[in-house]
Design an enzyme around this catalytic site. Structure first.
Site, PDB file in Angstrom:
ATOM      1  N   GLN A 190       0.845  -1.196   0.000  1.00 10.79           N
ATOM      2  CA  GLN A 190       0.000   0.000   0.000  1.00 10.79           C
ATOM      3  C   GLN A 190       0.882   1.249   0.000  1.00 10.79           C
ATOM      4  O   GLN A 190       0.385   2.360  -0.063  1.00 10.79           O
ATOM      5  CB  GLN A 190      -0.873   0.019   1.259  1.00 10.79           C
ATOM      6  CG  GLN A 190      -1.829  -1.155   1.354  1.00 10.79           C
ATOM      7  CD  GLN A 190      -2.396  -1.294   2.763  1.00 10.79           C
ATOM      8  OE1 GLN A 190      -3.377  -0.658   3.116  1.00 10.79           O
ATOM      9  NE2 GLN A 190      -1.771  -2.133   3.568  1.00 10.79           N
TER      10      GLN A 190
ATOM     11  N   HIS B  29      -1.543   1.598  -4.200  1.00 16.45           N
ATOM     12  CA  HIS B  29      -1.927   3.003  -4.007  1.00 16.45           C
ATOM     13  C   HIS B  29      -1.090   3.971  -4.834  1.00 16.45           C
ATOM     14  O   HIS B  29      -1.049   5.163  -4.542  1.00 16.45           O
ATOM     15  CB  HIS B  29      -1.840   3.363  -2.509  1.00 16.45           C
ATOM     16  CG  HIS B  29      -2.882   2.678  -1.680  1.00 16.45           C
ATOM     17  ND1 HIS B  29      -2.869   2.644  -0.296  1.00 16.45           N
ATOM     18  CD2 HIS B  29      -3.999   1.993  -2.035  1.00 16.45           C
ATOM     19  CE1 HIS B  29      -3.916   1.958   0.144  1.00 16.45           C
ATOM     20  NE2 HIS B  29      -4.612   1.555  -0.885  1.00 16.45           N
TER      21      HIS B  29
ATOM     22  N   ASP C 196       6.103   4.804  -1.465  1.00 17.32           N
ATOM     23  CA  ASP C 196       7.449   5.359  -1.351  1.00 17.32           C
ATOM     24  C   ASP C 196       8.499   4.688  -2.232  1.00 17.32           C
ATOM     25  O   ASP C 196       9.633   5.176  -2.352  1.00 17.32           O
ATOM     26  CB  ASP C 196       7.915   5.343   0.114  1.00 17.32           C
ATOM     27  CG  ASP C 196       7.856   3.942   0.753  1.00 17.32           C
ATOM     28  OD1 ASP C 196       8.117   2.955   0.062  1.00 17.32           O
ATOM     29  OD2 ASP C 196       7.551   3.863   1.962  1.00 17.32           O
TER      30      ASP C 196
HETATM   31  P1  OAD Z   1      -1.350   2.846   9.079  1.00 14.66           P
HETATM   32  O1  OAD Z   1      -0.671   4.073   9.564  1.00 14.66           O
HETATM   33  O2  OAD Z   1      -2.824   2.827   9.097  1.00 14.66           O
HETATM   34  O3  OAD Z   1      -0.857   1.597   9.927  1.00 14.66           O
HETATM   35  C1  OAD Z   1       0.512   1.382  10.167  1.00 14.66           C
HETATM   36  C2  OAD Z   1       0.656   0.085  10.912  1.00 14.66           C
HETATM   37  O4  OAD Z   1       2.044  -0.177  11.054  1.00 14.66           O
HETATM   38  C3  OAD Z   1       0.054   0.092  12.315  1.00 14.66           C
HETATM   39  O5  OAD Z   1      -0.736  -1.071  12.496  1.00 14.66           O
HETATM   40  C4  OAD Z   1       1.278   0.092  13.244  1.00 14.66           C
HETATM   41  O6  OAD Z   1       1.042  -0.631  14.444  1.00 14.66           O
HETATM   42  C5  OAD Z   1       2.295  -0.607  12.379  1.00 14.66           C
HETATM   43  N1  OAD Z   1       3.687  -0.238  12.659  1.00 14.66           N
HETATM   44  C6  OAD Z   1       4.198   0.900  13.155  1.00 14.66           C
HETATM   45  N2  OAD Z   1       5.531   0.840  13.215  1.00 14.66           N
HETATM   46  C7  OAD Z   1       5.890  -0.373  12.724  1.00 14.66           C
HETATM   47  C8  OAD Z   1       7.138  -1.047  12.507  1.00 14.66           C
HETATM   48  N3  OAD Z   1       8.302  -0.475  12.772  1.00 14.66           N
HETATM   49  N4  OAD Z   1       7.099  -2.289  11.983  1.00 14.66           N
HETATM   50  C9  OAD Z   1       5.926  -2.898  11.684  1.00 14.66           C
HETATM   51  N5  OAD Z   1       4.734  -2.314  11.852  1.00 14.66           N
HETATM   52  C10 OAD Z   1       4.702  -1.072  12.369  1.00 14.66           C
HETATM   53  O7  OAD Z   1      -0.763   2.533   7.627  1.00 14.66           O
HETATM   54  P2  OAD Z   1      -1.400   1.604   6.484  1.00 14.66           P
HETATM   55  O8  OAD Z   1      -2.045   0.416   7.064  1.00 14.66           O
HETATM   56  O9  OAD Z   1      -0.333   1.402   5.475  1.00 14.66           O
HETATM   57  O10 OAD Z   1      -3.604   5.267   1.846  1.00 14.66           O
HETATM   58  O11 OAD Z   1      -2.490   2.569   5.900  1.00 14.66           O
HETATM   59  C11 OAD Z   1      -3.214   2.178   4.772  1.00 14.66           C
HETATM   60  C12 OAD Z   1      -3.477   3.363   3.884  1.00 14.66           C
HETATM   61  O12 OAD Z   1      -4.061   4.421   4.652  1.00 14.66           O
HETATM   62  C13 OAD Z   1      -2.238   4.003   3.305  1.00 14.66           C
HETATM   63  O13 OAD Z   1      -1.759   3.344   2.159  1.00 14.66           O
HETATM   64  C14 OAD Z   1      -2.724   5.373   2.977  1.00 14.66           C
HETATM   65  C15 OAD Z   1      -3.485   5.681   4.226  1.00 14.66           C
HETATM   66  O14 OAD Z   1      -4.513   6.609   4.107  1.00 14.66           O
HETATM   67  C16 OAD Z   1      -3.600   6.211   0.906  1.00 14.66           C
HETATM   68  O15 OAD Z   1      -2.919   7.223   0.994  1.00 14.66           O
HETATM   69  C17 OAD Z   1      -4.481   5.905  -0.239  1.00 14.66           C
END
Ligand code: OAD
Length: 257
Positions: free
Chosen positions: A102, A120, A105
């Site tokens: 998703q 995305h 970068d």
């Molecule tokens: P989120 O910010 O919603 O979730 C990030 C996840 O990574 C969380 O569950 C954290 O607990 C976890 N996390 C944090 N640090 C970490 C680490 N060092 N190692 C592993 N996990 C870690 O991000 P996404 O799930 O990617 O969409 O969000 C989905 C979409 O929402 C994105 O692609 C973006 C956003 O709006 C668009 O821009 C279309």
């Protein structure tokens, strides 16, 4: 914990069909903020409705463009981390390995992952906001207020990323769905698993019989259905996964001494 690793690696012979879905968490240790982590997440500090929708761009293109230019600059100053590199290594060892992200970068590719399904879009690309076709920055026409316009139709260029309320790239999504339905093992790594349709991929994989593994420091809505869970940072957990994988599968195909 070793029992959990053994369970996971037992499902990962080199012949396995493996899908890995990544989210912002995998780039966190490179220094790119996630979206939903409290305090540090981008959406804790900025309103997505003002910065990441087509309506926002129509209302104030300069604000939206400058925000993405800032994110591009931030991206140029970071490097892939050990988690990105471990996934690239796993892809080299498991022929039927599919990486779906998703993230916009491009760090997976930079780390050496040969093929990445980007659900995305990609921060580095721009497209015409009217014709929806990708336009090279070098071909774009600069406008008076520091934006870029399409050389064909004159409409403003926008980042080639998916904004709230927009459809995902059709081919990328259908490919990811097909792979989720077919795979033996599905990893959900560093994603909060709340944004659709990506959030449905682990559920779909599980419905179709895959072994579901979650790697995340926190619980998510899919934690309850995971067959194995590793709580931790992907930059630490994924290299350990690779180490465990080598121990289990490379020793069996060694020179046979
Ligand atoms: P989120 O910010 O919603 O979730 C990030 C996840 O990574 C969380 O569950 C954290 O607990 C976890 N996390 C944090 N640090 C970490 C680490 N060092 N190692 C592993 N996990 C870690 O991000 P996404 O799930 O990617 O969409 O969000 C989905 C979409 O929402 C994105 O692609 C973006 C956003 O709006 C668009 O821009 C279309």
């Amino acid at each position: 914990m070793q029992a959990e690793w053994d369970k996971i690696t037992a499902h990962l012979p080199p012949s396995a069909r493996v899908v890995v879905l990544t989210g912002a968490g995998v780039s966190e240790e490179s220094g790119i903020p996630t979206f939903r982590d409290p305090q540090t997440g981008l959406w804790a500090q900025y309103d997505p409705m003002v910065l990441a929708t087509a309506e926002a761009f129509a209302r104030d293109p300069k604000l939206v463009w400058d925000w993405y230019e800032w994110r591009r600059e931030a991206r140029r100053n970071v490097q892939p981390n050990a988690g990105h590199r471990a996934l690239a290594e796993l892809a080299q060892n498991i022929p039927q390995f599919v990486l779906v992200t998703q993230n916009i970068d491009g760090l997976h590719r930079l780390a050496g992952s040969p093929e990445v399904i980007e659900l995305h879009g990609n921060l580095q690309r721009n497209k015409c906001s009217r014709e929806n076709v990708v336009i090279d920055r070098a071909r774009a026409r600069p406008t008076e207020n520091g934006l870029l316009a399409c050389p064909n139709c004159g409409a403003l260029l926008r980042p080639d990323v998916v904004w709230f309320g927009e459809m995902l790239p059709r081919e990328a999504l259908s490919c990811a769905i097909g792979e989720a339905e077919r795979c033996d093992v599905f990893f959900s790594v560093g994603t909060s698993a709340v944004v659709e349709p990506a959030a449905s991929l682990p559920r779909l994989a599980k419905q179709y019989g895959a072994f579901l593994v979650e790697i995340n420091p926190r619980e998510t809505p899919i934690s309850g259905m995971a067959d194995a869970t590793v709580h931790g940072k992907s930059g630490e957990v994924l290299p350990e996964l690779m180490r465990q994988w080598r121990l289990r599968w490379l020793k069996q195909s060694g020179p046979g001494e």
